[in-house]
Design an enzyme around this catalytic site. Structure first.
Site, PDB file in Angstrom:
ATOM      1  N   GLY A  10       0.988  -1.353  -0.064  1.00  0.00           N
ATOM      2  CA  GLY A  10       0.116   0.253  -0.280  1.00  0.00           C
ATOM      3  C   GLY A  10       1.080   1.348  -0.154  1.00  0.00           C
ATOM      4  O   GLY A  10       2.138   1.248  -0.350  1.00  0.00           O
ATOM      5  N   ASN A  35      -5.849  -3.515  -2.592  1.00  0.00           N
ATOM      6  CA  ASN A  35      -6.542  -1.947  -2.612  1.00  0.00           C
ATOM      7  C   ASN A  35      -4.842  -1.077  -2.568  1.00  0.00           C
ATOM      8  O   ASN A  35      -4.595  -0.960  -2.850  1.00  0.00           O
ATOM      9  CB  ASN A  35      -6.736  -0.895  -1.084  1.00  0.00           C
ATOM     10  CG  ASN A  35      -6.272   0.517  -1.865  1.00  0.00           C
ATOM     11  OD1 ASN A  35      -7.126   0.739  -2.484  1.00  0.00           O
ATOM     12  ND2 ASN A  35      -6.534   1.783  -0.556  1.00  0.00           N
ATOM     13  N   ASP A  58      -4.685 -12.958   3.098  1.00  0.00           N
ATOM     14  CA  ASP A  58      -5.796 -12.817   3.251  1.00  0.00           C
ATOM     15  C   ASP A  58      -5.971 -12.390   5.045  1.00  0.00           C
ATOM     16  O   ASP A  58      -6.481 -13.319   5.441  1.00  0.00           O
ATOM     17  CB  ASP A  58      -7.973 -12.989   3.405  1.00  0.00           C
ATOM     18  CG  ASP A  58      -8.760 -12.231   3.255  1.00  0.00           C
ATOM     19  OD1 ASP A  58      -9.625 -12.444   3.183  1.00  0.00           O
ATOM     20  OD2 ASP A  58      -9.062 -11.153   4.606  1.00  0.00           O
ATOM     21  N   SER A 125      -4.076   7.247  13.631  1.00  0.00           N
ATOM     22  CA  SER A 125      -4.505   7.695  13.330  1.00  0.00           C
ATOM     23  C   SER A 125      -5.078   8.989  14.402  1.00  0.00           C
ATOM     24  O   SER A 125      -5.551   8.712  15.272  1.00  0.00           O
ATOM     25  CB  SER A 125      -6.029   7.765  11.638  1.00  0.00           C
ATOM     26  OG  SER A 125      -6.080   8.749  11.553  1.00  0.00           O
ATOM     27  N   TYR A 150     -14.842   3.624  10.955  1.00  0.00           N
ATOM     28  CA  TYR A 150     -13.221   3.583  10.297  1.00  0.00           C
ATOM     29  C   TYR A 150     -12.553   4.408  11.637  1.00  0.00           C
ATOM     30  O   TYR A 150     -11.642   3.633  12.166  1.00  0.00           O
ATOM     31  CB  TYR A 150     -13.008   4.622   8.735  1.00  0.00           C
ATOM     32  CG  TYR A 150     -11.096   5.131   9.228  1.00  0.00           C
ATOM     33  CD1 TYR A 150     -10.549   6.029   9.739  1.00  0.00           C
ATOM     34  CD2 TYR A 150     -10.402   4.161   9.068  1.00  0.00           C
ATOM     35  CE1 TYR A 150      -9.525   6.392   9.652  1.00  0.00           C
ATOM     36  CE2 TYR A 150      -8.951   4.471   8.498  1.00  0.00           C
ATOM     37  CZ  TYR A 150      -8.668   5.516   9.284  1.00  0.00           C
ATOM     38  OH  TYR A 150      -7.250   6.148   8.946  1.00  0.00           O
ATOM     39  N   LYS A 154      -9.765   2.829  14.431  1.00  0.00           N
ATOM     40  CA  LYS A 154      -8.380   3.107  15.167  1.00  0.00           C
ATOM     41  C   LYS A 154      -8.596   3.588  16.754  1.00  0.00           C
ATOM     42  O   LYS A 154      -7.556   2.859  17.281  1.00  0.00           O
ATOM     43  CB  LYS A 154      -8.505   4.636  14.473  1.00  0.00           C
ATOM     44  CG  LYS A 154      -8.134   3.663  12.998  1.00  0.00           C
ATOM     45  CD  LYS A 154      -6.604   3.036  12.953  1.00  0.00           C
ATOM     46  CE  LYS A 154      -6.571   3.210  11.142  1.00  0.00           C
ATOM     47  NZ  LYS A 154      -5.566   1.883  10.756  1.00  0.00           N
ATOM     48  N   PRO A 297     -19.761  16.517   5.392  1.00  0.00           N
ATOM     49  CA  PRO A 297     -20.607  15.868   6.442  1.00  0.00           C
ATOM     50  C   PRO A 297     -19.665  14.877   7.092  1.00  0.00           C
ATOM     51  O   PRO A 297     -18.123  13.978   6.891  1.00  0.00           O
ATOM     52  CB  PRO A 297     -21.480  14.873   6.041  1.00  0.00           C
ATOM     53  CG  PRO A 297     -22.013  15.291   4.587  1.00  0.00           C
ATOM     54  CD  PRO A 297     -20.827  15.419   3.669  1.00  0.00           C
TER      55      PRO A 297
HETATM   56  C1  WQD Z   1      -8.406  17.044   3.676  1.00  0.00           C
HETATM   57  C2  WQD Z   1      -9.688  18.677   3.670  1.00  0.00           C
HETATM   58  C3  WQD Z   1     -11.086  18.220   3.212  1.00  0.00           C
HETATM   59  C4  WQD Z   1     -11.096  16.199  -0.551  1.00  0.00           C
HETATM   60  C5  WQD Z   1      -9.068  11.720   6.021  1.00  0.00           C
HETATM   61  C6  WQD Z   1      -9.332  10.770   7.007  1.00  0.00           C
HETATM   62  C7  WQD Z   1      -7.659  10.655   7.499  1.00  0.00           C
HETATM   63  C8  WQD Z   1      -6.772   9.920   6.833  1.00  0.00           C
HETATM   64  C9  WQD Z   1      -6.685  10.670   5.725  1.00  0.00           C
HETATM   65  C10 WQD Z   1      -6.778   7.615   6.577  1.00  0.00           C
HETATM   66  C11 WQD Z   1     -10.509  18.867   4.120  1.00  0.00           C
HETATM   67  C12 WQD Z   1     -11.388  18.570   1.648  1.00  0.00           C
HETATM   68  C13 WQD Z   1     -11.355  16.555   0.717  1.00  0.00           C
HETATM   69  C14 WQD Z   1     -11.165  16.981  -1.919  1.00  0.00           C
HETATM   70  C15 WQD Z   1     -11.277  18.706  -0.418  1.00  0.00           C
HETATM   71  N1  WQD Z   1      -7.530   8.831   5.738  1.00  0.00           N
HETATM   72  N2  WQD Z   1     -11.262  18.567   0.141  1.00  0.00           N
HETATM   73  N3  WQD Z   1     -12.753  18.695  -1.692  1.00  0.00           N
HETATM   74  O1  WQD Z   1     -10.664  13.950   5.668  1.00  0.00           O
HETATM   75  O2  WQD Z   1      -8.503  15.108   7.400  1.00  0.00           O
HETATM   76  O3  WQD Z   1      -8.057  12.770   6.836  1.00  0.00           O
HETATM   77  O4  WQD Z   1      -8.080  11.067   5.034  1.00  0.00           O
HETATM   78  O5  WQD Z   1      -6.217   7.209   7.367  1.00  0.00           O
HETATM   79  O6  WQD Z   1      -8.064   8.756   8.588  1.00  0.00           O
HETATM   80  O7  WQD Z   1      -9.745  11.087   7.872  1.00  0.00           O
HETATM   81  O8  WQD Z   1      -8.438  13.745   4.112  1.00  0.00           O
HETATM   82  O9  WQD Z   1      -7.922  14.586   2.064  1.00  0.00           O
HETATM   83  O10 WQD Z   1     -10.191  13.238   2.890  1.00  0.00           O
HETATM   84  O11 WQD Z   1      -9.140  16.071   3.476  1.00  0.00           O
HETATM   85  O12 WQD Z   1     -12.024  20.300  -0.029  1.00  0.00           O
HETATM   86  O13 WQD Z   1     -11.823  16.731  -2.827  1.00  0.00           O
HETATM   87  O14 WQD Z   1      -9.433  18.393   1.392  1.00  0.00           O
HETATM   88  O15 WQD Z   1     -12.532  18.581   2.939  1.00  0.00           O
HETATM   89  O16 WQD Z   1     -11.121  19.686   4.817  1.00  0.00           O
HETATM   90  P1  WQD Z   1      -8.946  14.198   6.332  1.00  0.00           P
HETATM   91  P2  WQD Z   1      -9.002  14.546   2.939  1.00  0.00           P
END
Ligand code: WQD
Length: 338
Positions: A10, A35, A58, A125, A150, A154, A297
């Site tokens: 990954g 993935n 798996d 995380s 999710y 964690k 959301p």
């Molecule tokens: C970052 C910012 C969005 C996409 C998630 C998981 C976290 C980890 C990392 C696994 C936010 C904004 C995003 C888009 C946007 N994953 N955004 N347009 O949500 O902080 O964290 O991913 O471990 O556990 O929760 O990361 O990259 O999705 O978003 O505006 O098309 O970018 O609103 O503010 P996030 P993200």
């Protein structure tokens, strides 16, 4: 010294395998390729000159996990990345997440508890903090009620490890709470390979930049932040990978202060969505096509790490900036689209 890396094909796992091999560890990867792709092995070998051992397996199949540890009794440590990690998908399919993220963790821990000594690094995380009350976030910030299955896996994962370590002195574990991993290896041989439409910001930015996506939707600019967009701590994946090696060596060398420790792994700098876009425009010389839309959301306003404990106790510090990491993300995007 042999180290098992689950989920080693990954994004973060493959970069960690490279850093482990650079430090002379023998690596065996378990990955079910749900993935990821097996050709990541070639990328790793192209960087280090060594092809890691690999078994497609798996981890939900308990007897297969038992059989693996029977055949690899010289595994001294495990870095456990294998898990499902899409926040939105976890809301739709909670049982898939609890089975895959919790069931597999329990099977691995049971095998490690049979050993006279074992080191375990857990991929956690900053999600466990939810919207923390204070910035930057320290490791003793309260754990909030998870906003998604999710995030709950964690939190539960950390509790399962902590409870197990309490009654298993031979098991030494560290949970690393990642902030927002991004970028790709400087060699251009490995990087992020999101399947389908990227959920995360940075791959969506680079795919928009290269023309694969029409435009980026910025999820809200009415947050209580300087420019109205959410703030995150974007950490370069190679910095993050190195943190895993430092954490593993801490345990293998008996430097840990207790047999269960937790560290935030971030840069300590918060950057907004618009700042991330600006960093892309700077490194690529291209204007990014984006539009402001409604909030997503479940998004929190702000999250960035207090890195004091990681710097002073773990002895690790991020070296790359958002701009440098974005540059590598962009180079990778161009390479895989060639
Ligand atoms: C970052 C910012 C969005 C996409 C998630 C998981 C976290 C980890 C990392 C696994 C936010 C904004 C995003 C888009 C946007 N994953 N955004 N347009 O949500 O902080 O964290 O991913 O471990 O556990 O929760 O990361 O990259 O999705 O978003 O505006 O098309 O970018 O609103 O503010 P996030 P993200």
């Amino acid at each position: 010294m042999k180290v098992l890396v689950t989920g080693g094909l990954g994004f973060i796992g493959s970069h960690t395998v490279v850093e482990l091999q650079n430090k002379g560890f023998d690596v065996v990867i378990i990955d079910d390729c749900s993935n990821s792709d097996e050709n990541v092995l070639e990328g790793i070998q192209a960087i280090t000159g060594k092809k890691p051992l690999y078994e497609k397996l798996d981890l939900k199949e308990k007897h297969k996990v038992e059989d693996f540890f029977q055949r690899h009794q010289d595994v001294a440590g495990v870095i456990h990345f294998a898990a499902s990690k899409a926040v939105g998908e976890s809301v739709e399919k909670p049982l898939l997440y609890y089975e895959n993220n919790i069931g597999t963790l329990v099977y691995i821990l049971k095998e490690l508890c049979r050993k006279t000594k074992a080191s375990f690094i857990f991929s956690s995380s900053c999600t466990v903090y939810g919207q923390a009350d204070k910035m930057p976030i320290t490791e003793d910030a309260p754990i909030k009620v998870a906003e998604s299955p999710y995030g709950n896996t964690k939190q539960m994962g950390e509790e399962i490890i902590s409870d197990t370590c309490k009654v298993t002195p031979s098991l030494n574990a560290i949970a690393l709470r990642y902030f927002n991993p991004m970028g790709a290896h400087p060699s251009g041989e490995i990087g992020e390979l999101p399947k389908g439409v990227p959920q995360n910001l940075v791959p969506f930015i680079t795919q928009t930049g290269i023309g694969l996506r029409k435009e980026l939707s910025v999820f809200g600019d009415d947050y209580p932040t300087p420019d109205g967009t959410c703030i995150r701590d974007y950490i370069y994946v190679v910095d993050l990978a190195k943190a895993h090696v430092v954490a593993l060596e801490r345990l293998l060398n008996g430097k840990n202060e207790s047999n269960y420790e937790v560290f935030n792994v971030g840069t300590g700098t918060g950057s907004s969505v618009l700042e991330a876009i600006q960093s892309f425009e700077k490194v690529s010389g291209r204007k990014l096509n984006y539009k402001i839309v409604d909030r997503r959301p479940g998004d929190i306003t702000s999250a960035y790490a207090d890195t004091t404990k990681a710097n002073k106790v773990l002895g690790w510090k991020a070296e790359y900036t958002l701009e440098e990491a974005m540059n590598y993300a962009w180079i990778w995007e161009q390479k895989i689209r060639d």
